[in-house]
Write an enzyme that holds these catalytic residues in place. Structure first.
Site, PDB file in Angstrom:
ATOM      1  N   ASP A 117       0.848  -1.194   0.000  1.00  0.00           N
ATOM      2  CA  ASP A 117       0.000   0.000   0.000  1.00  0.00           C
ATOM      3  C   ASP A 117       0.883   1.243   0.000  1.00  0.00           C
ATOM      4  O   ASP A 117       1.847   1.333   0.771  1.00  0.00           O
ATOM      5  CB  ASP A 117      -0.905  -0.004   1.243  1.00  0.00           C
ATOM      6  CG  ASP A 117      -1.942  -1.122   1.186  1.00  0.00           C
ATOM      7  OD1 ASP A 117      -2.254  -1.585   0.070  1.00  0.00           O
ATOM      8  OD2 ASP A 117      -2.429  -1.539   2.247  1.00  0.00           O
ATOM      9  N   LYS A 121       0.156  10.060   1.841  1.00  0.00           N
ATOM     10  CA  LYS A 121       0.389  11.251   2.670  1.00  0.00           C
ATOM     11  C   LYS A 121       1.726  11.140   3.412  1.00  0.00           C
ATOM     12  O   LYS A 121       2.036  10.089   3.993  1.00  0.00           O
ATOM     13  CB  LYS A 121      -0.738  11.405   3.698  1.00  0.00           C
ATOM     14  CG  LYS A 121      -2.052  11.809   3.053  1.00  0.00           C
ATOM     15  CD  LYS A 121      -3.144  12.008   4.076  1.00  0.00           C
ATOM     16  CE  LYS A 121      -4.428  12.368   3.348  1.00  0.00           C
ATOM     17  NZ  LYS A 121      -5.627  12.028   4.066  1.00  0.00           N
ATOM     18  N   GLU A 193      -1.517 -10.949  -7.893  1.00  0.00           N
ATOM     19  CA  GLU A 193      -2.818 -10.506  -8.408  1.00  0.00           C
ATOM     20  C   GLU A 193      -2.738  -9.056  -8.894  1.00  0.00           C
ATOM     21  O   GLU A 193      -3.224  -8.722  -9.973  1.00  0.00           O
ATOM     22  CB  GLU A 193      -3.904 -10.619  -7.342  1.00  0.00           C
ATOM     23  CG  GLU A 193      -4.453 -12.023  -7.129  1.00  0.00           C
ATOM     24  CD  GLU A 193      -3.777 -12.755  -5.978  1.00  0.00           C
ATOM     25  OE1 GLU A 193      -2.727 -12.289  -5.486  1.00  0.00           O
ATOM     26  OE2 GLU A 193      -4.304 -13.820  -5.583  1.00  0.00           O
TER      27      GLU A 193
END
Ligand code: SAM
Length: 212
Positions: A117, A121, A193
């Site tokens: 991920d 920020k 994936e």
């Protein structure tokens, strides 16, 4: 990639023999879980498990552990394992922030980070799995000759990850900004994936392999 409304995912995971339910109790004893002293490799942020399952099936002489934070996502890997049992692969549901409480010093020989991920920020930078804060954790659990492999299609995250290496004391062994067209590094590549999805959209895949 959090999947919502998957009813009973915690219950299915709780009853799965492929999931290690008390991972903190195995610290320093993972060889006993597998019943062999083969090297241990882990993927952090495994998602639905495609990469780990293929890798484990190809390399029976290595023991693999897939780590995923969310039970709704881990459930997909558990369901696949029910269909195709792989004896050298186990799964853990946990937050990687606790990785040093689950693996002993030098217990792991390789760490895979795939499409982590991005946490765009700045104030969330320390949550990024290739950040210097996580590299310090990996330093604890990796063997002296251990390696980390990181793949992503996110250029900003990759540039950030490269910038974290020197301050954290890691060195580049190999790097590419177009994995699928890199003559050497594409050999033996197993698609995740996310890799399938983003490369089908035409995104180049970035990859590094690092050591210290
Ligand atoms: N590796 C898979 C792939 O390439 O297809 C999944 C990539 S997905 C973008 C990132 C995964 O990492 C998600 O399933 C997320 O829940 C998991 N993840 C993110 N932060 C994590 C953490 N701190 N500990 C464990 N898993 C984490």
């Amino acid at each position: 990639m959090r999947l919502r409304n998957v009813t009973g995912s915690r219950e299915v995971i709780a009853s799965s023999r492929f999931v290690v339910h008390e991972p903190f109790e195995q610290r320093g004893k993972w060889n006993e879980v597998f019943g062999s002293s083969n090297p241990i490799q882990i993927e952090i942020g495994m998602g639905k498990g495609q990469f780990m399952m293929q890798l484990a099936a190809q390399n029976p002489e290595i023991n693999y552990i897939g780590i995923e934070k969310y039970s709704t996502v881990l459930l997909r890997a558990v369901q696949k394992m029910e269909v195709q049992e792989i004896t050298n692969l186990r799964l853990i549901r946990m937050d990687a922030e606790e990785i040093c409480e689950v693996f002993g010093k030098g217990e792991v020989s390789k760490i895979y980070l795939n499409f982590s991920d991005p946490w765009p920020k700045d104030r969330h930078a320390k949550r990024r799995l290739p950040s210097r804060q996580f590299l310090a954790r990996y330093d604890e659990i990796l063997a002296d000759d251990g390696r980390i492999e990181f793949k992503t299609d996110n250029q900003a995250l990759f540039d950030f990850a490269l910038g974290e290496l020197e301050p954290a004391g890691w060195k580049l062994e190999a790097v590419t900004r177009d994995l699928h067209h890199d003559e050497k590094m594409r050999i033996g590549n197993i698609m995740t994936e996310y890799e399938q999805k983003f490369s089908a959209m035409g995104n180049p895949i970035y990859k590094y392999c690092i050591y210290r």
